[in-house]
Structure formats: C-alpha cells, structure tokens
Write a protein that holds these residues in place. Structure first.
Motif, short mmCIF file in Angstrom:
data_model
loop_
_atom_site.label_atom_id
_atom_site.label_comp_id
_atom_site.label_asym_id
_atom_site.label_seq_id
_atom_site.Cartn_x
_atom_site.Cartn_y
_atom_site.Cartn_z
N LEU A 434 0.46 -2.14 3.28
CA LEU A 434 -0.19 -2.25 1.97
C LEU A 434 -1.49 -1.45 1.88
O LEU A 434 -2.19 -1.52 0.86
N SER A 435 -1.82 -0.71 2.92
CA SER A 435 -3.05 0.09 2.90
C SER A 435 -2.97 1.14 1.80
O SER A 435 -2.00 1.88 1.69
N GLY A 436 -4.01 1.20 0.96
CA GLY A 436 -4.06 2.17 -0.12
C GLY A 436 -3.27 1.78 -1.35
O GLY A 436 -3.03 2.61 -2.22
N PHE A 437 -2.83 0.53 -1.42
CA PHE A 437 -1.99 0.08 -2.54
C PHE A 437 -2.67 0.43 -3.88
O PHE A 437 -3.89 0.27 -4.02
N PRO A 438 -1.91 0.93 -4.88
CA PRO A 438 -0.45 1.01 -4.93
C PRO A 438 0.16 2.26 -4.33
O PRO A 438 1.37 2.46 -4.46
N ARG A 439 -0.63 3.13 -3.69
CA ARG A 439 -0.08 4.30 -3.02
C ARG A 439 0.12 3.94 -1.55
O ARG A 439 -0.84 3.95 -0.77
N CYS A 440 1.34 3.63 -1.16
CA CYS A 440 1.65 3.16 0.19
C CYS A 440 2.80 3.98 0.76
O CYS A 440 3.97 3.61 0.62
N PRO A 441 2.50 5.12 1.39
CA PRO A 441 3.57 6.01 1.87
C PRO A 441 4.55 5.34 2.83
O PRO A 441 5.76 5.55 2.74
N ARG A 442 4.03 4.52 3.76
CA ARG A 442 4.93 3.89 4.75
C ARG A 442 5.85 2.89 4.07
O ARG A 442 7.04 2.80 4.41
N LEU A 443 5.33 2.14 3.11
CA LEU A 443 6.16 1.19 2.37
C LEU A 443 7.22 1.93 1.55
O LEU A 443 8.37 1.49 1.47
N ASP A 444 6.84 3.04 0.97
CA ASP A 444 7.79 3.83 0.18
C ASP A 444 8.91 4.38 1.06
O ASP A 444 10.07 4.48 0.63
#
Length: 493
Positions: A434-444
C-alpha cells in the motif's frame, strides 16, 4: 367366524398390496426417465456457495434439481426456475442447557428422520444424489442407504474432513479423543464408496485415496467464483458507497471525521464526479469521465477480510498487524469485515475497522471495490482451501493469506498474492503493497495476474488445466459435466 376370517384376509391382502407398492417405490432402479439430482446440504444453503453453484449448474443443464437443506441466509437469486426446488429441513431445537453428549445424539436422530423423509417423498428417484461433506454424521450413512434403495448414483463433494473439525472441540486430546476416533471411522466407512468423489484440492484427493482407499471416480474440482464476481467499475463503487452502504457507514462511530468529505449523490468517500465542487481536484485522472463517478485520489485504502467467525480463523493476527502497520505508516486504511461482530476494534489515528453483514448482491461489489484482501483461514485438516480467497480472486483482489500446507494450490506467493506466517510479516506486506497509495505498482502487478485466462491465445504459453483461472461455469462444465452426462452419450451412441 366368517366375518373374522374375511377381515383377516382383507388385512392380509391390503398389507401385501402396501408392501408391493413400497417395494415398487423404493426398489433399486437402473435407469431414470428424468434427468434429476438431489443436492443434500446439512447446513444453511445461503452460506454454502459451492453447493448453490452446483445447483445452478445442474439446473442450467436441464436437470430437475431438488435442494434439501436448512434455511437461514437467502440463497443466490439465480436459484429459481421451473426445474429447481428448494426444500427446507426443520430446524433442530436449541439445547444449550444440555451437555454436548446428550444434545448431539438427539440432534442427529432428528436429522436422520428429516433427511430420510425429504428424500423418500420425492416421487421420481433422483438419478444423482450430491452431498456436501462435512458434516459427515449422519448425512453420509443416510445418502448411502437412500442411493442404494432408490438406485441413485452418489456423488460426495469433499470440502473438508468432518472429524478434523470435531477435533477442534477437544484441543487437549485432538484426534485421540474417543468421539473423534468414532467420527473418523464413520466418515471413512460411509464415505469410501460413491459413483464419484469431488475434491477441493489435489492434496485432499491424494490423502483420502491413500488413507481410505476410496472407490469411484476421483476428480479435483477447485472452488471458482461465478461470473458475477468481478472487478467493480467506478460507477458500481459509487452506487455501493453513496447508496447501498451509506446508512451503515454513517452509523459507524469509528468513521466520524476519518473519511474524506462527500456529498451524496454527487460524491462518496471513495468516488466523485466532476459535478462535485468539494472533490473536483481529487478525481483520479485515469478513471475520470465527464459527469460520471470516478475514484478519488484522497480515498483511504480499503482492506477486506471475510469471516464466518469459526475456530479456524485467528483474527488477533490481523489486529496485531493493523497496530504494527499504524505505527509504521501515515497512510489511511479502512479495514472492512463481513461478519456479525468485531470483538476488538482497532481505532487508531490512521486505521479504522468496520464490521457489517452484507446482502448477497453487495458482497461481490465490495470485494471488487477493495484494494487488498486478507485471509486468516487455517485449515483444520490442512487439505481444504478458503472459499473467501476464491471470491477475492474472482474480483481481481490480491490477497495476503496465512500459510498452511496446501495453500499453494490457490495462492501463488508473489504472483497473485503474498503468504504470511505471523502478524509482523502481515504488517510488512501491507506496508509494502500500500506504499504510495493510490499509486501502488506492486499491488497492480499482483492484480494484473488475476485477469481471467479461460481462453488463451494460440501464442500464449501452455497451461495445465488446473492452472487456468476459469469461472465456476467454465470449470464445472470441463470437470463435472462429462461425468453426469457420460451415460447419456453412451446410450445415444
């Protein structure tokens, strides 16, 4: 004297006729004129999604489908039609004042009579009887007898092992307890033979085939979500939070002052439109379309964890992880639960927990709107898989899941989710994803791997059948449909 003899003869003849009629009704049959199935669920049908999906699949295959079950939760809306019937068993009385050793046999006796009656009053013997296991006692013995008497083919759907769940009642002795040993014998004896055995994992199939020498077709049918479980579009997210869940969220004291300001119907805590002055500069440009809802950039991250509040889920792990997460990050996180109550809500500065019971139609919408799922299921047998993760994957929701032996059949660590062993590891995973949410490259990246791959192109790398992420309809048609129509093909040929 003559009158007495005539009475005796009449009684004898009537008895012979009745016995003959009963034999005609219950005699084993080799063929059935009607494609039919009786689905036996010794539980709340609304909380047995796999069995509801079975029923829907049979009905769509033009089988007359008779569901015998307990009531409680409303079944899915698609369980309707002229060839589908739901018959509810009478609820057993609640005998909380009596000890388990007295109340349990009474409950079993009532269940035996109820299931026998329901299966026997069906005028046309079902071609197939599909039973959910567990519970094993007394269901397996009853369906074995009825299948023999009525000439039906028995299919056992192995969700888990009943004796392993019972062993959790006796933590000191576990499987050594006399009742657990008796339950294991019962399950092995009456579950050994069937026309077909369906298993939720390969591990369960291999274990039971080796330990209990199962007889019949042995087929792995993984849980898969229906087509209604999918990623929720911004319009659906807006309707969910601005309309369907608004009243429930407004009543949550822990959310006061936590969520960003919104003015329904133009905006919600997670969505806004260009017509919302207070959110005009906070709309996510990726999703922004004039006059239609879009996701807000200032929305909190939404973490979802479904639960049935059973003994095989330790939610203290999640509570501890949320406390550790809050201590290490400044990102807002709203954590939603699907259940009856929340024992120890964590209400810090950056984390809020909300518990609510969702209607069946709203549950996939919330899963599809969430950013991360958490699963705390610890299998009692180490042989089953959590249905909640299947639902999340259907909604393209990456998952952090508690490790146990056969979890790898569903959660591929680092591919469609992450696996943790304790609260410290879960907290680290939440912080990283969730680091940088809503921009979360690993989650994407994890979410991208959950896209359906039911129809790969000729240039796609080859997949084993069990690795293809299909919907329930596609998976059932490939795995179960051939075995329930095999005799039809043979007869037609």
């Amino acid at each position: 004297m003559l009158s007495s003899d005539l009475t005796s003869v009449s009684v004898f003849l009537v008895s012979v006729v009745l016995c003959w009629r009963l034999w005609l009704f219950f005699r084993p049959r080799e063929q059935h004129s009607l494609r039919s199935v009786a689905i036996v669920v010794l539980g709340d049908i609304g909380r047995s999604p796999r069995m509801m999906y079975h029923a829907q699949s049979f009905a769509e295959l033009n089988f007359y489908t008779d569901i015998i079950c307990y009531g409680g939760s409303a079944p899915i809306q698609t369980l309707t039609g002229p060839n589908l019937d739901i018959r509810y068993l009478p609820e057993p009385p609640r005998l909380h004042a009596l000890p388990f050793l007295i109340s349990a046999p009474f409950k079993v006796a009532l269940q035996v009579f109820s299931i026998f009656w329901m299966l026997f009053i069906t005028p046309n013997p079902p071609e197939f009887i599909l039973v959910q296991n567990p519970p094993s006692i007394p269901t397996l013995a009853i369906v074995q007898l009825v299948a023999y008497m009525r000439g039906s083919k028995l299919i056992i759907d192995w969700h888990n092992l009943g004796y392993s769940i019972l062993a959790m009642r006796f933590p000191r002795q576990g499987e050594r307890h006399p009742l657990v040993r008796l339950a294991k014998w019962f399950e092995a004896t009456f579950g050994r033979s069937a026309y077909a055995h369906l298993f939720v994992t390969r591990a369960m199939r291999d274990h039971l085939v080796k330990q209990w020498d199962l007889r019949g077709l042995k087929i792995v049918l993984h849980d898969r979500p229906p087509r209604t479980f999918k990623r929720t579009a911004p319009q659906g997210v807006h309707d969910l939070f601005a309309v369907h869940l608004k009243k429930s969220l407004d009543l949550q004291p822990s959310l006061k002052g936590f969520l960003p300001k919104y003015k329904p119907p133009q905006s919600s805590a997670f969505t806004a439109t260009n017509a919302s002055p207070d959110a005009q500069l906070q709309i996510d440009p990726i999703y922004s379309v004039a006059d239609t809802p879009s996701l807000r950039q200032d929305r909190p991250a939404l973490l979802m964890s479904s639960t049935s509040w059973t003994a095989d889920e330790d939610f203290s792990i999640l509570l501890d992880a949320l406390c550790k997460y809050e201590a290490s990050t400044s990102k807002k996180l709203a954590q939603a639960l699907r259940g009856d109550h929340w024992q120890r809500p964590a209400a810090g500065q950056r984390v809020r927990c909300v518990s609510m019971w969702l209607e069946a139609e709203h549950y996939p919408l919330l899963l599809g709107a969430a950013d991360l799922g958490v699963c705390l299921h610890a299998s009692s047998s180490n042989l089953d898989l959590p249905m909640k993760v299947v639902d999340m994957f259907g909604c393209e929701l990456p998952v952090c899941a508690l490790q146990f032996d056969c979890l790898h059949e569903l959660v591929k660590d680092g591919v469609n989710g992450l696996v943790f062993k304790d609260a410290d590891q879960l907290a680290q995973q939440m912080e990283m994803l969730l680091s940088g949410f809503p921009r979360c490259p690993r989650l994407d990246e994890l979410r991208a791997n959950l896209k359906p791959v039911s129809s790969p192109s000729p240039h796609s790398p080859p997949h084993a059948p069990e690795e293809i992420w299909e919907s329930w309809d596609e998976h059932w048609a490939r795995v179960v449909r051939p075995i329930v129509l095999s005799d039809v093909r043979r007869n037609e040929g």
